[in-house]
Design a protein around this motif. Structure first.
Motif, short mmCIF file in Angstrom:
data_model
loop_
_atom_site.label_atom_id
_atom_site.label_comp_id
_atom_site.label_asym_id
_atom_site.label_seq_id
_atom_site.Cartn_x
_atom_site.Cartn_y
_atom_site.Cartn_z
N ARG A 159 0.83 -1.21 0.00
CA ARG A 159 0.00 0.00 0.00
C ARG A 159 0.86 1.26 0.00
O ARG A 159 0.53 2.25 -0.65
CB ARG A 159 -0.93 -0.01 1.21
CG ARG A 159 -1.96 -1.13 1.21
CD ARG A 159 -2.75 -1.19 -0.08
NE ARG A 159 -3.90 -2.08 0.02
CZ ARG A 159 -4.56 -2.56 -1.01
NH1 ARG A 159 -4.17 -2.23 -2.24
NH2 ARG A 159 -5.60 -3.35 -0.86
N LEU A 160 1.97 1.24 0.72
CA LEU A 160 2.88 2.39 0.71
C LEU A 160 3.49 2.58 -0.67
O LEU A 160 3.59 3.71 -1.16
CB LEU A 160 3.97 2.20 1.77
CG LEU A 160 3.49 2.34 3.23
CD1 LEU A 160 4.55 1.80 4.19
CD2 LEU A 160 3.18 3.80 3.55
N LEU A 161 3.89 1.50 -1.29
CA LEU A 161 4.41 1.58 -2.67
C LEU A 161 3.35 2.17 -3.59
O LEU A 161 3.65 3.03 -4.43
CB LEU A 161 4.81 0.20 -3.17
CG LEU A 161 6.19 -0.32 -2.80
CD1 LEU A 161 6.31 -1.80 -3.15
CD2 LEU A 161 7.29 0.47 -3.53
N GLN A 162 2.12 1.71 -3.45
CA GLN A 162 1.04 2.21 -4.31
C GLN A 162 0.75 3.68 -4.03
O GLN A 162 0.39 4.42 -4.95
CB GLN A 162 -0.22 1.36 -4.11
CG GLN A 162 -0.07 -0.07 -4.63
CD GLN A 162 -1.30 -0.90 -4.35
OE1 GLN A 162 -1.89 -0.83 -3.27
NE2 GLN A 162 -1.73 -1.68 -5.32
N HIS A 163 0.89 4.08 -2.79
CA HIS A 163 0.67 5.49 -2.42
C HIS A 163 1.68 6.39 -3.12
O HIS A 163 1.32 7.48 -3.61
CB HIS A 163 0.77 5.64 -0.91
CG HIS A 163 0.67 7.06 -0.44
ND1 HIS A 163 -0.53 7.72 -0.26
CD2 HIS A 163 1.65 7.96 -0.11
CE1 HIS A 163 -0.30 8.95 0.16
NE2 HIS A 163 1.00 9.13 0.26
N TYR A 164 2.93 5.97 -3.17
CA TYR A 164 3.99 6.81 -3.69
C TYR A 164 4.32 6.56 -5.17
O TYR A 164 4.94 7.41 -5.81
CB TYR A 164 5.27 6.63 -2.87
CG TYR A 164 5.18 7.21 -1.49
CD1 TYR A 164 5.14 8.59 -1.30
CD2 TYR A 164 5.13 6.39 -0.36
CE1 TYR A 164 5.05 9.15 -0.03
CE2 TYR A 164 5.05 6.93 0.93
CZ TYR A 164 5.01 8.31 1.08
OH TYR A 164 4.92 8.85 2.35
N ASP A 165 3.92 5.42 -5.71
CA ASP A 165 4.29 5.07 -7.08
C ASP A 165 3.07 4.56 -7.84
O ASP A 165 2.60 3.45 -7.59
CB ASP A 165 5.39 4.01 -7.06
CG ASP A 165 6.02 3.79 -8.43
OD1 ASP A 165 5.36 4.06 -9.45
OD2 ASP A 165 7.18 3.34 -8.47
#
Length: 462
Positions: free
Chosen positions: A200-206
Motif C-alpha cells: 500500500r505504501l508503494l502504491q501510495h507513492y508510485d
C-alpha cells in the motif's frame, strides 16, 4: 570479498535505522525503490534484510517501509492508508478494521492440500480463472535452494496449489516487485500484514504499483520467524547434517487442527524426518525465533488487504484436523468471490459473527494490543524510535509486565543461543531456565483473568 555490506549506522532514521534496530521484516519494498542501490541478504539472526555498498546514499526509500519511525501524516498508520485504499467500505469494527463481512469455512477443492481451509488457494485460482488478474504472486519452494522459499509469479491456475501451505520462513518481495514494475498485466499478491502495508505504501507513492497490483490476499500472522526456526525443527526431527523440502504445517486429518507436524528430507540419507509440533512446545507464545519488529506491530488482521485469511482457532472448528479458515472480506470483489463459491458449492463457508472472529485471534490481540504500550516503553528507553501506533494506550498489570519482559528476553536469547550452538538438544538445555520462568510468570498472570469475586475470595490483588 563482496562489496555488499550492511547499511551504515544512522542515528536519525531511514532504512539504515530500521535495519540497525532490528525493526526490518524483510519485505524488500525499499529495494524495489532503490533501483539497484540496495540488495537483500541474510543477517546474523537468520533474517533477510536490505544491504548496500559503503558508498550508497539513501534517497527516501524509507517512505515505503512498514516500520518507518518517521512516516508522513498521510500514511501515519494503517488507519490513514485504509482511508485511501478502502474508501468505499462504510463498515468497520474495532481491532478488525474496515470490512464487508466475516466468514468461516473451507474450500472443498483445496482444503486437504493447504495449511488450514484452503481459501488462499481458492482466491488465487478464482482470480486467475475469472480474469481479474493475469498473475498471482505467492510463496513457493525456491527453484535454486531446496531448503528455502521465495515469492514467485503464477499464471497457471493449475499451479497455484504449489503455494498452498504456510511457510514459516523469511521471504522477500524485493525481486518480484522489480518484475511487477515491468510486467504487462494485472497482479494479485499475497502477504502478511507488514508486507501488505508495504504494498500500500508503494502504491501510495508510485502509480505504477497502483496500476499493476489490483488485489491483495492477506495472511493473518502470529509472528515472523527466522530461518533458525526451520534449522532447529530439522535438527530436532533428526536431520543433523542438512535438510531439504521443509514443510511446516503437515496435517493430521484424524486429529485436531493444531495437531500438525514439521517434516523435511534428510540431505545425506534422503530419509523423511517428521516431528509433531506439540512435542516441541509453544513456539509462538514463547517468542522463539521471532523478529523484534513483530513486537511493535498492531495489525493483527492484515487490515489493508482485499481479503484477510487466518486459522479458525475456535472450539467448534479447531477440533477438525482438516482445517478451516476465518475470512474477512474488505472489497466487493473479495465478497463476490466468497458468495459465488458458496452458490456454486465449491466453498463450505458460512457467515461468522464479529465477536467469534475476535475470539479466534484472541491470543494475538491479547499479546500485540494489550502489551504494546509497555513493550514500546522498553524499546524507547533503550533509545529505539518506533513507528506511530494505534493501540499504545493500554495499562497492564505488574504480572503481565513481567510476562512481557521475559518474553522479549526469550525471543532475543533464542536467536543468540541458536547462533552459538546450532544443535536442538544444546539449545533446549540453554533455553530451559528462561522457558520455565516464562511459563511460571504466564501462570501467575492468568490470575488476572479470574473473575474479581474469585480473586477476592483468594485474597489476590491485581
Amino acid at each position: 570479498m563482496s562489496k555488499k555490506r550492511h547499511l551504515l549506522r544512522t542515528e536519525r532514521g531511514g532504512v539504515a535505522y530500521v535495519v540497525q534496530h532490528h525493526l526490518c521484516t524483510g519485505c524488500g519494498a525499499c529495494v524495489a525503490c532503490s533501483r539497484g542501490g540496495l540488495t537483500m541478504g541474510w543477517d546474523r539472526e537468520g533474517f533477510l534484510v536490505p544491504q548496500s555498498s559503503t558508498d550508497y546514499k539513501e534517497a527516501g526509500e524509507e517512505r515505503v517501509c512498514p516500520f518507518n519511525p518517521h512516516p508522513e501524516d498521510s500514511v501515519r498508520t494503517e488507519d490513514e492508508l485504509a482511508k485511501e485504499f478502502q474508501r468505499d467500505l462504510t463498515k468497520s469494527a474495532p481491532r478488525i478494521g474496515r470490512l464487508v463481512d466475516t466468514y468461516v469455512g473451507y474450500s472443498k477443492d483445496y482444503r486437504l492440500t493447504s495449511s488450514s481451509g484452503g481459501l488462499a488457494t481458492y482466491f488465487s485460482e478464482s482470480l486467475l480463472r475469472g480474469g481479474y488478474v493475469d498473475a498471482v504472486v505467492s510463496v513457493h519452494p525456491s527453484d535454486d535452494q531446496e531448503d528455502r522459499f521465495e515469492f514467485a509469479f503464477t499464471t497457471d491456475p493449475e499451479k497455484v496449489v504449489r503455494a498452498s501451505e504456510t511457510k514459516y520462513f523469511p521471504v522477500t518481495y524485493a525481486e518480484v516487485l522489480q518484475r511487477i514494475r515491468n510486467y504487462e498485466g494485472r497482479v494479485a499478491i499475497t502477504g502478511v500484514g507488514c508486507f501488505i502495508k508495504s504494498i500500500r505504501l508503494l502504491q501510495h507513492y508510485d502509480p505504477i504499483f497502483r496500476e499493476k497490483i489490483v488485489f491483495t490476499i492477506g495472511i493473518i500472522c502470529g509472528g515472523l520467524k527466522s530461518a533458525f526456526f526451520s534449522d532447529y525443527l530439522a535438527d530436532k526431527a533428526g536431520s543433523h547434517t542438512g535438510y531439504l523440502s521443509p514443510r511446516f504445517r503437515v496435517k493430521d486429518p484424524s486429529s485436531s487442527a493444531n495437531d500438525y507436524s514439521y517434516q523435511c528430507i534428510d540431505e545425506r540419507t534422503e530419509d523423511l524426518k517428521k516431528i509433531k509440533m506439540r512435542s516441541v512446545g509453544d513456539m509462538w507464545g514463547s517468542g522463539y525465533f521471532k523478529a523484534l519488529a513483530c513486537d511493535v506491530c498492531d495489525d493483527v488482521t492484515t487490515e489493508l488487504a482485499d481479503v484477510s485469511l487466518g486459522d479458525a482457532w475456535l472450539p467448534d472448528y479447531q477440533s477438525d484436523g482438516k482445517g478451516q479458515n476465518v475470512i474477512v472480506t474488505r472489497s466487493k470483489i473479495a465478497d463476490d468471490l466468497i458468495r459465488e463459491g458458496i452458490r456454486s458449492g465449491s466453498l463450505a463457508v458460512a457467515p461468522l459473527p464479529l465477536n467469534d472472529f475476535l475470539r479466534s485471534q484472541r491470543g494475538s490481540f491479547n499479546h500485540r494490543h494489550k502489551g504494546l504500550k509497555y513493550r514500546l516503553s522498553i524499546l524507547n528507553r533503550q533509545g529505539v524510535k518506533t513507528p506511530p501506533k494505534r493501540y499504545d494506550n493500554q495499562e497492564i498489570s505488574w504480572r503481565f509486565k513481567l510476562v512481557q519482559n521475559c518474553r522479549m528476553k526469550t525471543r532475543s536469547q533464542s536467536l543468540k543461543v541458536w547462533r552459538e550452538v546450532r544443535n536442538a538438544e544444546s539449545f533446549e538445555r540453554k533455553m530451559s531456565p528462561l522457558k520455565n520462568r516464562l511459563r511460571i510468570l504466564t501462570e501467575l498472570y492468568h490470575i488476572d483473568r479470574l473473575p474479581s469475586r474469585i480473586r477476592r475470595k483468594l485474597g489476590l490483588k491485581r
